[in-house]
Design an enzyme around this catalytic site. Structure first.
Site, PDB file in Angstrom:
ATOM      1  N   HIS A 157       1.809  -3.785 -38.359  1.00 25.12           N
ATOM      2  CA  HIS A 157       2.323  -4.393 -37.124  1.00 25.12           C
ATOM      3  C   HIS A 157       3.455  -3.584 -36.509  1.00 25.12           C
ATOM      4  CE1 HIS A 157       0.172  -8.321 -37.280  1.00 25.12           C
ATOM      5  NE2 HIS A 157      -0.020  -7.910 -38.515  1.00 25.12           N
ATOM      6  N   ASP A 364       9.161  -0.335 -31.111  1.00 33.08           N
ATOM      7  CA  ASP A 364       8.489  -1.598 -31.428  1.00 33.08           C
ATOM      8  C   ASP A 364       7.010  -1.328 -31.625  1.00 33.08           C
ATOM      9  OD1 ASP A 364       8.346  -4.375 -31.753  1.00 33.08           O
ATOM     10  OD2 ASP A 364       9.559  -4.771 -29.971  1.00 33.08           O
TER      11      ASP A 364
END
Ligand code: GDG
Length: 473
Positions: A157, A364
């Site tokens: 992720h 991110d």
């Protein structure tokens, strides 16, 4: 349909409820599991005096869950230690915050072993096994060592760092080799996949052919598979009372001023200090905006046991105080900084009330807030997303105003441009982004990954597989 067993560090339990402050993974995974009548295995979040491997079975939000409790030492070394003080900063390019300690690495190996031991009796030969995120990278290796030949996939992720950074980890090679025990590895963007390939090319005697890496006896597919929102479910909040009330409350309290919003877990990767500095510059360099705008920053605290998180919290308290001290007037608070979480419906209303959505992480994996902000807008009069070029989401949401979060000037310009953007341009940009968010939603994401996981190994992998075995013998 083959049963899916999903495994992640934490499993959302019923008591935490739909409206708790849930991370991106929890929201996305619940939707994927409901579709496949699967089982979700992981840590309960609870501590036990001595690890027994006892499993608690529950149903949470329509999903069957199996959880274990961990000992204090496991939580310290594996979760707060290797996961959150070593891997998280390193994989977010923060070598300055990365702590290397043998105890952390030992705890990580031990907990991955414990996960494998406890999970083993639950796995049937035909099950597909899908492991999530950086906490559990060696899990396939642990399962293979116990004889499991199921198809096992891994989804990362967060970003994958460039080889030069990864090499700061003492056991970097073992870590990457353990990942090549998976059949499929999913990445949020091509950039992270490419960094992984760069490492494999430079450091392992492996064969790379398009999306496949063959190392020893296994061929692993490297899949770019950006995570999406449960868009339909999220957008159904448009009819909820909580969303309407939140929107109205903000609109009334704004007294005609434009709202800029940020919603982030309180984490250094989200670039909050840099964002506050850019907002300060915006007010200094464009005094005509003073009294006309305000920034609402929602930042629920996370990982409060880790010192770097306590530090960032203190810094943000000081920064927000100094911005308000410098600019506020008797009836204008330029920065509303809120350390609490809101329900998903309320968040929808908050996003919808904002003219600008500010999503400016320094790094991110994806960033679901960017997608939620776009999904919550009124298509007839949408707000503008200002997005960091270092979020995985930037590869999909190209119609956002893309900014460099390391440059206060660039961010201040981006915010000013968003505030002044004409309606037609706002509509056009919003349409393009919403189209992607609707098409590539969380169901698309899980189908894409599950299709790759469920497929038989490519026939071309077989001869390579034989050769590779011969070469390494
Ligand atoms: C990782 C990766 C990747 C936030 N405040 C509240 C609240 N949230 C929700 C948001 C959003 C989620 O938390 C955060 O999503 P991010 O994508 O920013 O996630 P991370 O926690 O950093 O998670 C990230 C993600 O995994 C999924 O793959 O996108 O890159 O770092 O959904 O809405 N939710 C509620 N109240 C809040 O106050 N209910």
């Amino acid at each position: 349909m083959r049963r899916l067993i999903a495994i992640s560090n934490r499993v959302q339990t019923e008591t935490e409820g739909e409206n708790a402050n849930r991370g991106g993974l929890a929201v996305a995974l619940a939707a994927a599991l409901r579709e496949s009548s699967g089982l979700w295995f992981g840590w309960s979040g609870e501590q036990t005096d001595e690890f027994t491997g006892q499993i608690t079975f529950r149903k949470a939000n329509g999903v069957a869950t199996a959880t274990i409790d961990l000992e204090a030492q496991d939580i310290d070394e594996y979760y707060n230690g290797f996961a959150n003080r070593t891997l998280w900063p390193l994989f977010h390019y923060r070598l300055d915050l990365t702590e290397i300690a043998r105890d952390f690495a030992g705890g990580y190996a031990r907990v991955n072993q414990r996960f494998a031991e406890t999970l083993a009796p639950l796995i049937e030969p035909d099950d597909l096994v899908w492991v999530h995120d950086y906490h559990l990278m060696p899990l396939a290796q642990q399962l293979r060592a116990r004889g499991f030949e199921n198809r096992i996939g891994f989804f990362l992720h967060i970003p994958w760092p460039p080889p030069s950074l990864l090499m700061s980890l003492p056991d970097h090679r073992e870590l990457v080799e353990s990942l090549l025990d998976y059949d499929v590895i999913g990445f949020q963007s091509d950039e992270w996949r490419q960094s992984f390939i760069d490492y494999v090319t430079a450091h392992l005697d492996a064969e790379i052919d398009g999306e496949h890496v063959t190392f020893g006896a296994r061929s692993t597919r490297l899949l770019v598979c950006p995570i999406g929102l449960d868009t339909a479910d999220f957008c159904s909040a448009v009819h909820s009372l909580a969303a309407k009330q939140a929107e109205t409350r903000l609109t009334v309290s704004a007294v005609g001023r434009e709202m800029i919003v940020g919603v982030d877990r309180l984490d250094y990767s989200k670039g909050l200090q840099e964002r506050f500095a850019a907002y300060e510059l915006l007010l200094t360099s464009r005094p005509e905006l003073c009294e006309k705008v305000f920034l609402l920053q929602i930042a629920p605290p996370s990982r409060g046991d880790v010192p770097s998180y306590q530090q960032i919290r203190a810094e943000l308290n000081a920064l927000s105080g100094s911005i308000n001290g410098e600019f506020a007037s008797i009836d204008w608070v330029p920065l509303r900084y809120v350390n609490q979480g809101y329900s998903r419906d309320e968040l929808f209303g908050i996003y919808r009330a904002a003219k600008v959505g500010l999503v400016t992480p320094l790094r991110d994996g994806m960033n679901l807030v960017a997608k939620e902000y776009v999904a919550a807008q009124d298509p007839a009069d949408p707000g503008v997303l200002v997005l960091s070029c270092f979020a995985g989401a930037a590869a999909q949401l190209e119609s956002a105003v893309i900014v460099n979060p390391h440059s206060s000037e660039d961010m201040a310009d981006g915010i000013a441009r968003a505030l002044a953007m004409p309606l037609a341009e706002r509509q056009e940009r919003h349409r393009a982004m919403l189209d992607c968010i609707v098409k590539q939603d969380v169901h698309w994401w899980s189908r894409r990954f599950m299709d790759a996981l469920g497929e038989d190994p490519a026939p071309s992998a077989v001869p390579r597989l034989v050769d590779a075995t011969r070469n390494t013998a």
